[in-house]
Design a protein around this motif. Structure first.
Motif, short mmCIF file in Angstrom:
data_model
loop_
_atom_site.label_atom_id
_atom_site.label_comp_id
_atom_site.label_asym_id
_atom_site.label_seq_id
_atom_site.Cartn_x
_atom_site.Cartn_y
_atom_site.Cartn_z
N PRO A 260 0.91 -1.24 0.10
CA PRO A 260 0.05 0.07 -0.12
C PRO A 260 0.91 1.44 -0.06
CG PRO A 260 -0.96 -1.50 1.64
CD PRO A 260 0.58 -1.99 1.27
N VAL A 261 0.41 2.29 -0.86
CA VAL A 261 1.21 3.60 -0.73
C VAL A 261 0.24 4.66 -0.70
CG1 VAL A 261 2.88 2.50 -2.32
CG2 VAL A 261 0.96 3.57 -3.18
N LEU A 262 0.90 5.94 -0.47
CA LEU A 262 0.41 7.16 -0.49
C LEU A 262 1.49 8.03 -1.16
CD1 LEU A 262 -1.70 7.82 2.72
CD2 LEU A 262 -2.57 7.13 0.61
N PHE A 263 1.25 8.93 -1.96
CA PHE A 263 2.04 9.67 -2.81
C PHE A 263 1.43 11.44 -2.54
CE2 PHE A 263 3.08 11.45 -7.24
CZ PHE A 263 4.20 12.28 -6.65
N PHE A 264 2.31 11.96 -1.70
CA PHE A 264 1.96 13.34 -1.58
C PHE A 264 2.70 14.26 -2.49
CE2 PHE A 264 0.70 11.25 2.27
CZ PHE A 264 -0.22 12.03 3.00
N HIS A 265 1.80 15.30 -3.17
CA HIS A 265 2.21 15.97 -4.28
C HIS A 265 1.37 17.45 -4.40
CE1 HIS A 265 3.72 16.56 -8.38
NE2 HIS A 265 2.71 16.37 -8.76
N THR A 266 2.10 18.35 -4.63
CA THR A 266 1.28 19.62 -4.80
C THR A 266 0.88 20.13 -6.04
OG1 THR A 266 3.33 20.95 -4.25
CG2 THR A 266 1.84 20.82 -2.36
N GLY A 267 1.53 19.20 -7.15
CA GLY A 267 1.17 19.38 -8.34
C GLY A 267 2.06 20.15 -9.35
N GLY A 268 1.85 20.14 -10.69
CA GLY A 268 2.86 20.94 -11.47
C GLY A 268 2.85 22.47 -11.42
N HIS A 269 3.80 23.19 -12.05
CA HIS A 269 3.80 24.51 -12.05
C HIS A 269 4.82 24.95 -13.12
CE1 HIS A 269 7.58 24.00 -9.85
NE2 HIS A 269 6.79 23.39 -8.87
N ASP A 270 4.58 26.27 -13.31
CA ASP A 270 5.46 26.72 -14.55
C ASP A 270 6.98 26.35 -14.44
OD1 ASP A 270 3.22 27.80 -15.90
OD2 ASP A 270 3.61 29.78 -15.15
N ASP A 271 7.52 26.37 -13.14
CA ASP A 271 8.97 26.33 -13.01
C ASP A 271 9.40 24.71 -12.94
OD1 ASP A 271 9.66 28.98 -12.61
OD2 ASP A 271 8.25 28.75 -10.77
N TYR A 272 8.42 23.68 -13.25
CA TYR A 272 8.76 22.49 -13.13
C TYR A 272 9.70 21.95 -14.13
CZ TYR A 272 7.92 17.38 -13.84
OH TYR A 272 8.02 15.95 -14.27
N HIS A 273 10.79 21.33 -13.83
CA HIS A 273 11.54 20.88 -14.54
C HIS A 273 12.38 21.88 -15.34
CE1 HIS A 273 11.53 16.26 -14.92
NE2 HIS A 273 11.49 16.70 -13.48
N LYS A 274 12.57 23.19 -14.86
CA LYS A 274 13.28 24.36 -15.38
C LYS A 274 14.23 24.90 -14.59
CE LYS A 274 9.20 26.01 -18.12
NZ LYS A 274 8.48 27.05 -18.42
N ALA A 275 15.04 25.51 -15.03
CA ALA A 275 16.09 26.16 -14.27
C ALA A 275 15.56 27.46 -13.24
CB ALA A 275 17.22 26.99 -15.09
N THR A 276 14.13 27.66 -13.12
CA THR A 276 13.59 28.53 -12.26
C THR A 276 12.91 27.96 -11.09
OG1 THR A 276 11.79 28.44 -13.67
CG2 THR A 276 13.23 30.29 -14.09
N ASP A 277 13.11 26.62 -10.94
CA ASP A 277 12.86 26.06 -9.69
C ASP A 277 13.58 26.16 -8.37
OD1 ASP A 277 11.42 24.46 -7.82
OD2 ASP A 277 11.84 22.68 -8.94
N ASP A 278 13.37 27.24 -7.84
CA ASP A 278 14.31 27.91 -6.82
C ASP A 278 13.61 27.91 -5.44
OD1 ASP A 278 16.62 28.11 -8.64
OD2 ASP A 278 15.65 30.22 -9.09
N ALA A 279 14.57 27.93 -4.36
CA ALA A 279 14.06 27.88 -3.22
C ALA A 279 13.24 28.89 -2.59
CB ALA A 279 15.44 27.83 -2.05
N ASP A 280 13.43 30.02 -3.14
CA ASP A 280 12.62 31.22 -2.53
C ASP A 280 11.19 31.40 -3.04
OD1 ASP A 280 13.32 31.80 -5.44
OD2 ASP A 280 13.72 33.76 -5.04
N LYS A 281 10.81 30.23 -3.92
CA LYS A 281 9.45 30.23 -4.48
C LYS A 281 8.76 29.01 -3.63
CE LYS A 281 10.73 31.63 -9.08
NZ LYS A 281 10.83 31.20 -10.49
N ILE A 282 9.42 28.56 -2.63
CA ILE A 282 8.64 27.16 -1.84
C ILE A 282 7.60 27.99 -0.87
CG2 ILE A 282 9.03 25.61 -0.11
CD1 ILE A 282 9.90 24.87 -3.05
#
Length: 313
Positions: A260-282
């Motif tokens: 059995p599993v649970l996967f917690f995920h807040t979903g995709g966004h414009d910075d997903y898999h880009k160079a703009t996925d930075d710590a100040d956006k969390i």
């Protein structure tokens, strides 16, 4: 009187320590994410010195929390990963899962996992913007956020001085971005018998909560016990439960082994898999709330007998 006053001060200090141990701490989450998603880490690609530095950081935290090493050599489980998306000269890469065990002397174990690798400079596949190839993909949400959650839950449960009904195995997976390779390797070469696993919780991209969409909790249908576990659970954030156990992250490897599993995920966004996925956006407040919700789920799961498995496909 002085002795009574000293006793009172020590008592307050003890209570303060206990309360601190029982809280999810935003400052710690920030510390982990800003370290892992710093430019100096060069996007943590599988096989890199920077990913090795990340592994050392995670191992140090596990040791600090006095988790028992449960790799094949200390906390480490080495394996070979292959880049398949695009031709590269170094397609075969050496890497490691990092594994720490909270031993409560229980017969069964809950697995908590998150992957710690990312895309480097985006030059071995995966980037969503070809103009970003050559730029550092810091992967703050994907998946420094999940690793921060992993480490904070490890601290939380190892500091509470409570021998729970279940053990907890904390695993930082490598090579997820190359095709869930770390979790697949562990489930094919487990350092704990698979039939001793109660269930598995995976965190991947839990740092960019969108209140319009809410938090996705995937895998709700993989055991008949989850409805009872979630009964009367509330949160300051909105969450949506999905039945399917499959998905593009490491819980899939466990689901395919009838766990059995649970996967917690807040979903995709414009910075997903880009160079703009930075710590100040969390969104650190929401990240804290997600982990508090996970604590409730984990604690409620400890009230259940060993969970059954349901295939949802």
């Amino acid at each position: 009187m002085k002795r009574q006053l000293l006793f009172f001060v020590l008592f307050l200090s003890f209570i303060s320590f206990k309360l601190s141990a029982q809280e999810i701490e935003i400052n710690r989450l920030k510390k982990h994410i800003y370290f892992l998603a710093d430019d100096k880490m060069k996007g943590r690609p599988t096989g890199s010195q920077e990913l090795a530095k990340s592994a050392k950081y995670i191992e140090k935290e596990f040791r600090k929390y006095k988790l028992k090493p449960l790799g094949t050599k200390g906390y480490r489980q080495k394996f070979e990963a292959k880049v398949r998306r695009v031709p590269v000269p170094d397609s075969i890469r050496q890497t490691e899962n990092i594994i720490g065990f909270l031993d409560n002397g229980a017969p069964y174990t809950i697995v908590v996992g998150a992957h710690y690798d990312h895309l480097g400079h985006g030059d071995f596949g995966g980037t969503r913007d070809t103009s970003h190839i050559g730029l550092i993909h810091n992967g703050a949400d994907d998946n420094a956020s999940g690793v921060a959650g992993l480490l904070e839950l490890a601290r939380y449960y190892s500091s509470n001085k409570i021998p729970e009904k279940y053990n907890i195995l904390f695993i930082a997976f490598s090579a997820e971005e190359l095709g869930l390779l770390g979790s697949r390797y562990w489930t094919e070469n487990p350092t704990l018998p698979l039939d001793k696993i109660h269930w598995m919780l995976n965190m991947d991209m839990i740092g960019r909560y969108n209140p319009d969409n809410g938090l996705a909790i995937i895998g709700y249908g993989t055991s008949s016990k989850f409805p009872a576990i979630f009964e009367n659970i509330s949160s300051t954030i909105k969450f949506n439960k999905s039945k399917d156990g499959n998905g593009g992250s490491d819980q899939t490897s466990f689901y395919k082994k009838n766990i059995p599993v649970l996967f917690f995920h807040t979903g995709g966004h414009d910075d997903y898999h880009k160079a703009t996925d930075d710590a100040d956006k969390i969104d650190y407040e929401a990240l804290k709330a997600i982990l508090e919700l996970e604590v409730k789920v984990i604690n409620n799961s400890m009230l259940q007998d060993k969970m059954d498995f349901i295939w949802t496909n």
